[in-house]
Write a protein that holds these residues in place. Sequence first.
Motif, short mmCIF file in Angstrom:
data_model
loop_
_atom_site.label_atom_id
_atom_site.label_comp_id
_atom_site.label_asym_id
_atom_site.label_seq_id
_atom_site.Cartn_x
_atom_site.Cartn_y
_atom_site.Cartn_z
N UNK A 440 0.83 -1.20 0.00
CA UNK A 440 0.00 0.00 0.00
C UNK A 440 0.87 1.26 0.00
N UNK A 441 1.91 1.28 0.81
CA UNK A 441 2.79 2.46 0.87
C UNK A 441 3.57 2.64 -0.42
N UNK A 442 4.12 1.54 -0.95
CA UNK A 442 4.91 1.64 -2.18
C UNK A 442 4.05 2.11 -3.34
N UNK A 443 2.84 1.59 -3.47
CA UNK A 443 1.97 2.03 -4.56
C UNK A 443 1.52 3.47 -4.38
N UNK A 444 1.41 3.91 -3.13
CA UNK A 444 1.09 5.32 -2.91
C UNK A 444 2.23 6.23 -3.39
N UNK A 445 3.45 5.69 -3.43
CA UNK A 445 4.59 6.45 -3.98
C UNK A 445 4.63 6.40 -5.50
N UNK A 446 3.70 5.67 -6.12
CA UNK A 446 3.70 5.53 -7.57
C UNK A 446 4.50 4.35 -8.06
N UNK A 447 4.97 3.49 -7.16
CA UNK A 447 5.78 2.33 -7.55
C UNK A 447 5.03 1.04 -7.35
N UNK A 448 5.79 -0.05 -7.20
CA UNK A 448 5.19 -1.37 -7.00
C UNK A 448 6.18 -2.25 -6.26
N UNK A 449 5.67 -3.33 -5.67
CA UNK A 449 6.49 -4.28 -4.94
C UNK A 449 6.09 -5.68 -5.40
N UNK A 450 7.09 -6.52 -5.71
CA UNK A 450 6.85 -7.87 -6.20
C UNK A 450 7.76 -8.84 -5.46
N UNK A 451 7.42 -10.12 -5.56
CA UNK A 451 8.19 -11.19 -4.94
C UNK A 451 8.67 -12.15 -6.02
N UNK A 452 9.88 -12.72 -5.82
CA UNK A 452 10.42 -13.71 -6.75
C UNK A 452 11.52 -14.50 -6.01
N UNK A 453 11.91 -15.64 -6.57
CA UNK A 453 12.98 -16.43 -5.91
C UNK A 453 14.27 -15.64 -5.77
N UNK A 454 14.97 -15.87 -4.65
CA UNK A 454 16.19 -15.13 -4.35
C UNK A 454 17.42 -15.91 -4.77
N UNK A 455 18.49 -15.18 -5.03
CA UNK A 455 19.77 -15.81 -5.34
C UNK A 455 20.37 -16.48 -4.11
N UNK A 456 19.83 -16.17 -2.91
CA UNK A 456 20.29 -16.82 -1.68
C UNK A 456 19.50 -18.08 -1.38
N UNK A 457 18.56 -18.42 -2.23
CA UNK A 457 17.78 -19.62 -2.02
C UNK A 457 16.44 -19.37 -1.38
N UNK A 458 16.19 -18.18 -0.89
CA UNK A 458 14.93 -17.87 -0.24
C UNK A 458 14.04 -17.02 -1.13
N UNK A 459 13.67 -15.85 -0.63
CA UNK A 459 12.74 -14.96 -1.30
C UNK A 459 13.38 -13.62 -1.56
N UNK A 460 13.11 -13.04 -2.72
CA UNK A 460 13.57 -11.69 -3.03
C UNK A 460 12.39 -10.76 -3.10
#
Length: 467
Positions: A440-460
Amino acid sequence: MTAGGANGGVGRDKPSSPMAWLRRRMDRPVRRVLPRSLLGRTLLIVLIPLVVTQGISLELFYGNYLQVVSRRMSGSVAADIVLTLDLMGRYHAAGDRAWIMRRVRERTQLDMIWNPGQRLDRTGSTHVLGPMDEDLAQALETSIGRPAFIDWIDDPHTVGIRIQMPDGVLDVGAPRKRLDVAPIWLFVVWTVGSTLLLFLVASVFMRNQVRAIRRLARAAELFGLGRDTGPIRPEGAQEVRKAAVAFNRMQDRIFRFVAQRTAVLAGVSHDLRTPLTRLRLSLAMIPHQGAIDAEMLRADVADMIGDIAEMERMIESYLSFARGEGAETPVAVDVGALLDETAAAFRRAGGTVLSISLPAPVEATLRPDAFRRVLDNVMQNARRHGGRVALSASRDGRGIVVCIDDDGPGIQTDRLETVFRPFESGQNGGTGLGLTISRDIVRAHGGDITLQPSRLGGLQVRIILPV
């Protein structure tokens, strides 16, 4: 003398200038005359310069070119008449005069008749064509210097010129084409016709532009009444298209905002029923336990305190989500320094920061406290599921990209989007609102937030902010 008098009347309004006074006096009458619609005012803006331009063109052409040509043509006719009179004054015989007039008729198209002994009954001109009448009369007066009468009305194809001579009157029939430049009405019709045509074309184009603005205004009015008309199709000029696209984005954000908060409110009201039910049951059982069950009573009180704490935590989470960013003002922030602060707090909480990568200094315009809250929510989730994170920030074609990688178990691919829903990510001790608040905060800044697999093996967690 009082202070007010010494200062020339302190506190009085300064007298306005004559131009300001005249502007105020003319403002109301002008507003009454001007059309109220945008289409009418725009067409008036188009029409007035067009009419003024055509009027100036007509005046320049008619006032300069036609007058010059008219003077030259009138001078040519007067010169032929003068030459004829000179020849007639040189050769007095009747046969010579007849030969001269015949030759003049053949060479100059002037039909001359000599009327001996006659006298003019009137002089001057009929004056029906304006400057051409005056030019011919002036040319005859300058060249001949004798009384004359010019008739422009009697014959539509010939201009009759009668000149008083000492022994008679010379009648001259000059073809109108030698004196008349061109029908002025043709030029006027062309000017008026072209003006109307251009105005009609401008009306069609401006009507299309205004129609797009009207559709945008209608959509905004219906949206304000709570009616979902869907996105409007951008059309018209570039600025109007941008306004329509901005309206569609605003409408989508507001709908998403309302739906998100409605879902959170429904989730909170649902989750509060469980601790409330336990409290009701515990309170109902207290009168039946008696004094001998003090230990059990203390356990029930502890359970009720725990239920109240859980309720407070849920209510505080909802209030935090409802507050969003508050009234914080966006300022220019050094993203690298913000990441350093968040990493230091993360280490104090027991987490491990593997690296902070910034290829170049990155500065963004954002609300620092709100964005710090986003980073804190994301990194607390990483600490809860893994414990080690890597931070990075860079600038690319889309804007500023901030990435938080962890080494936790990650999330199934089919749940990368659903975890942003309220209470979806609260199975491991959280409230389930952290990611919802962050998006909600990121989109209020006009941006976006997404999730994808991380290079460390977890979540990015990838945060994209506009430049």
